[in-house]
Design an enzyme around this catalytic site. Structure first.
Site, PDB file in Angstrom:
ATOM      1  N   ALA A   9      17.986  -7.419   6.148  1.00  0.00           N
ATOM      2  CA  ALA A   9      18.206  -8.437   5.123  1.00  0.00           C
ATOM      3  C   ALA A   9      19.715  -8.610   4.968  1.00  0.00           C
ATOM      4  O   ALA A   9      20.490  -7.701   5.289  1.00  0.00           O
ATOM      5  CB  ALA A   9      17.574  -7.982   3.812  1.00  0.00           C
ATOM      6  N   GLU A  14      17.819   1.459   4.997  1.00  0.00           N
ATOM      7  CA  GLU A  14      18.056   0.992   3.613  1.00  0.00           C
ATOM      8  C   GLU A  14      18.529   2.113   2.700  1.00  0.00           C
ATOM      9  O   GLU A  14      19.330   1.920   1.799  1.00  0.00           O
ATOM     10  CB  GLU A  14      16.777   0.372   3.038  1.00  0.00           C
ATOM     11  CG  GLU A  14      16.352  -0.937   3.686  1.00  0.00           C
ATOM     12  CD  GLU A  14      15.408  -0.763   4.866  1.00  0.00           C
ATOM     13  OE1 GLU A  14      15.345   0.338   5.450  1.00  0.00           O
ATOM     14  OE2 GLU A  14      14.745  -1.747   5.226  1.00  0.00           O
ATOM     15  N   GLU A  61      11.319  -4.561  10.190  1.00  0.00           N
ATOM     16  CA  GLU A  61      10.114  -4.977   9.463  1.00  0.00           C
ATOM     17  C   GLU A  61       9.593  -6.316   9.992  1.00  0.00           C
ATOM     18  O   GLU A  61       8.389  -6.507  10.144  1.00  0.00           O
ATOM     19  CB  GLU A  61      10.427  -5.063   7.966  1.00  0.00           C
ATOM     20  CG  GLU A  61      10.694  -3.673   7.374  1.00  0.00           C
ATOM     21  CD  GLU A  61      11.280  -3.716   5.971  1.00  0.00           C
ATOM     22  OE1 GLU A  61      12.264  -4.461   5.756  1.00  0.00           O
ATOM     23  OE2 GLU A  61      10.769  -3.013   5.090  1.00  0.00           O
ATOM     24  N   GLY A  77      15.118  -4.945   7.408  1.00  0.00           N
ATOM     25  CA  GLY A  77      14.256  -6.122   7.483  1.00  0.00           C
ATOM     26  C   GLY A  77      14.056  -6.610   8.916  1.00  0.00           C
ATOM     27  O   GLY A  77      13.048  -7.254   9.218  1.00  0.00           O
TER      28      GLY A  77
HETATM   29  N1  CAA Z   1      23.745  -8.067   6.192  1.00  0.00           N
HETATM   30  C1  CAA Z   1      24.861  -8.820   6.176  1.00  0.00           C
HETATM   31  N2  CAA Z   1      25.812  -8.731   7.136  1.00  0.00           N
HETATM   32  C2  CAA Z   1      25.612  -7.871   8.134  1.00  0.00           C
HETATM   33  C3  CAA Z   1      24.471  -7.069   8.212  1.00  0.00           C
HETATM   34  C4  CAA Z   1      23.498  -7.195   7.190  1.00  0.00           C
HETATM   35  N3  CAA Z   1      22.337  -6.511   7.193  1.00  0.00           N
HETATM   36  N4  CAA Z   1      24.570  -6.291   9.331  1.00  0.00           N
HETATM   37  C5  CAA Z   1      25.726  -6.603   9.928  1.00  0.00           C
HETATM   38  N5  CAA Z   1      26.365  -7.564   9.206  1.00  0.00           N
HETATM   39  C6  CAA Z   1      27.660  -8.176   9.485  1.00  0.00           C
HETATM   40  C7  CAA Z   1      28.810  -7.237   9.188  1.00  0.00           C
HETATM   41  O1  CAA Z   1      29.115  -7.252   7.820  1.00  0.00           O
HETATM   42  C8  CAA Z   1      29.890  -7.811  10.050  1.00  0.00           C
HETATM   43  O2  CAA Z   1      30.415  -8.944   9.413  1.00  0.00           O
HETATM   44  P1  CAA Z   1      32.030  -9.151   9.312  1.00  0.00           P
HETATM   45  O3  CAA Z   1      32.471  -9.341  10.736  1.00  0.00           O
HETATM   46  O4  CAA Z   1      32.156 -10.364   8.473  1.00  0.00           O
HETATM   47  O5  CAA Z   1      32.573  -7.894   8.705  1.00  0.00           O
HETATM   48  C9  CAA Z   1      29.131  -8.297  11.291  1.00  0.00           C
HETATM   49  O6  CAA Z   1      27.759  -8.439  10.884  1.00  0.00           O
HETATM   50  C10 CAA Z   1      29.176  -7.306  12.440  1.00  0.00           C
HETATM   51  O7  CAA Z   1      28.743  -6.051  11.947  1.00  0.00           O
HETATM   52  P2  CAA Z   1      29.541  -4.689  12.192  1.00  0.00           P
HETATM   53  O8  CAA Z   1      31.010  -4.954  12.256  1.00  0.00           O
HETATM   54  O9  CAA Z   1      29.078  -3.705  11.184  1.00  0.00           O
HETATM   55  O10 CAA Z   1      29.010  -4.330  13.663  1.00  0.00           O
HETATM   56  P3  CAA Z   1      28.908  -2.884  14.319  1.00  0.00           P
HETATM   57  O11 CAA Z   1      28.574  -3.122  15.741  1.00  0.00           O
HETATM   58  O12 CAA Z   1      30.093  -2.040  13.996  1.00  0.00           O
HETATM   59  O13 CAA Z   1      27.637  -2.178  13.587  1.00  0.00           O
HETATM   60  C11 CAA Z   1      25.391  -2.112  12.690  1.00  0.00           C
HETATM   61  C12 CAA Z   1      26.344  -2.699  13.766  1.00  0.00           C
HETATM   62  C13 CAA Z   1      25.187  -0.617  12.918  1.00  0.00           C
HETATM   63  C14 CAA Z   1      24.049  -2.839  12.863  1.00  0.00           C
HETATM   64  C15 CAA Z   1      25.987  -2.354  11.285  1.00  0.00           C
HETATM   65  O14 CAA Z   1      26.341  -3.727  11.179  1.00  0.00           O
HETATM   66  C16 CAA Z   1      25.041  -2.051  10.148  1.00  0.00           C
HETATM   67  O15 CAA Z   1      24.860  -0.893   9.819  1.00  0.00           O
HETATM   68  N6  CAA Z   1      24.445  -3.107   9.522  1.00  0.00           N
HETATM   69  C17 CAA Z   1      23.610  -2.955   8.365  1.00  0.00           C
HETATM   70  C18 CAA Z   1      22.251  -2.382   8.724  1.00  0.00           C
HETATM   71  C19 CAA Z   1      21.418  -2.198   7.474  1.00  0.00           C
HETATM   72  O16 CAA Z   1      21.721  -1.411   6.591  1.00  0.00           O
HETATM   73  N7  CAA Z   1      20.283  -2.946   7.403  1.00  0.00           N
HETATM   74  C20 CAA Z   1      19.374  -2.858   6.285  1.00  0.00           C
HETATM   75  C21 CAA Z   1      19.651  -3.962   5.328  1.00  0.00           C
HETATM   76  S1  CAA Z   1      18.714  -3.810   3.831  1.00  0.00           S
HETATM   77  C22 CAA Z   1      17.181  -4.440   4.204  1.00  0.00           C
HETATM   78  O17 CAA Z   1      16.926  -4.897   5.290  1.00  0.00           O
HETATM   79  C23 CAA Z   1      16.178  -4.447   3.059  1.00  0.00           C
HETATM   80  C24 CAA Z   1      14.781  -4.685   3.495  1.00  0.00           C
HETATM   81  O18 CAA Z   1      14.003  -3.789   3.684  1.00  0.00           O
HETATM   82  C25 CAA Z   1      14.307  -6.026   3.717  1.00  0.00           C
END
Ligand code: CAA
Length: 258
Positions: free
Chosen positions: A65, A132, A112, A109
């Site tokens: 998400a 999450e 999911e 998400g």
């Molecule tokens: N939401 C919004 N933006 C996101 C995102 C997310 N879930 N995942 C990545 N991005 C964005 C980053 O903020 C970044 O944007 P900027 O360039 O503007 O800073 C861009 O995508 C690239 O990401 P990274 O620089 O972090 O890339 P990376 O290769 O270093 O890492 C990653 C990749 C491990 C996937 C890391 O991006 C990450 O941990 N993302 C979040 C994963 C996460 O926690 N997902 C769960 C979300 S909560 C959810 O989904 C609730 C539910 O159950 C529905």
């Protein structure tokens, strides 16, 4: 229809939806999930489409998400809009088969959403996870329920409690994905698999999908009775007559309802 967050393609009888927010690793924003639901509606209503492939980029199917969009939401916001329901769940209510073709990250998400599809084909670089908990929340689009049904309690609990990612090989061993293919072959392989399904009898494909999905929701006895009734009803289709006649006559079937 002009979309901003997804790309939509057709390959013969296969509809392909490509999640396309590369700068945000296909984070599932409100705009993206709205468009995804619209594209699924449109393929579902299109008689020329028999199966659907949902995919992302090489680096990310979807990284979850959209954290930036939801970070400041209050309890009242998420409760009143029933956050992560309507558009998100569209993939799981589609009556035509939907194959998730996952390359790179399928997190939160994203994992999911992939699990809402009928099965997951994974590229060798795929990574699945429910991280999450590491950002102070928990799965909210079915992760704690569907992942547990796919891989069992121990693995699902570890992944949901620690946020550990599972690679493609582990996901295949655990039964989360149906097959693992090389990264470069993923989209073609998914389209090929979907085409094979789309060449079969659509009503029988839909009944089969309903029967397998029922296994997740009911007891064995009820599921077996449900399956038996659907099996019987295939005999009311002209495609069952054609399929069996073709076998007996040693020729390819020409299904009418595909
Ligand atoms: N939401 C919004 N933006 C996101 C995102 C997310 N879930 N995942 C990545 N991005 C964005 C980053 O903020 C970044 O944007 P900027 O360039 O503007 O800073 C861009 O995508 C690239 O990401 P990274 O620089 O972090 O890339 P990376 O290769 O270093 O890492 C990653 C990749 C491990 C996937 C890391 O991006 C990450 O941990 N993302 C979040 C994963 C996460 O926690 N997902 C769960 C979300 S909560 C959810 O989904 C609730 C539910 O159950 C529905």
């Amino acid at each position: 229809m002009a979309y901003e967050n997804i790309l939509v393609e057709t390959h013969g009888k296969v509809g392909v939806i490509v999640l396309n927010r590369p700068k945000a690793l296909n984070a599932l924003s409100k705009g993206l999930t709205r468009e995804l639901a619209q594209a699924l509606d449109s393929f579902e209503a299109n008689d020329d489409i028999g199966a659907i492939v949902l995919t992302g980029s090489e680096k990310a199917f979807a990284a979850g998400a959209d954290i930036k969009e939801m970070a400041s939401k209050s309890y009242m916001d998420v409760y009143m809009e029933d956050f992560i329901t309507v558009d998100w769940e569209r993939a799981s209510t589609c009556r035509k088969p939907v194959i998730a073709a996952v390359s790179g990250y399928a997190l939160g998400g994203g994992c999911e959403l992939a699990m809402m599809c009928d099965f997951i084909l994974a590229a060798e670089n795929a990574k699945f996870g429910q991280p999450e908990i590491t950002i102070g929340t928990m799965p909210g689009a079915g992760g704690s329920q569907r992942l547990t049904r796919f891989v069992g309690k121990s693995k699902a609990m570890e992944m949901c409690l620690t946020g550990r990612m599972m690679d493609a090989a582990e996901a295949e061993r655990a039964g989360l994905v149906s097959r693992v293919v090389p990264v470069d072959d993923l989209k073609d392989e998914a389209i090929k698999t979907a085409s094979k399904i789309a060449d079969l009898s659509l009503p029988v494909v839909m009944m089969t999908k309903e029967a397998v999905n029922r296994a997740f929701e009911t007891t064995l006895g009820e599921g077996l009775r449900f399956e038996r009734r659907l099996f019987h009803s295939t005999f009311a289709t002209e495609d069952q007559k054609e399929g069996m006649a073709a076998f007996v006559e040693k020729r390819q079937p020409d299904f009418k309802n595909k």
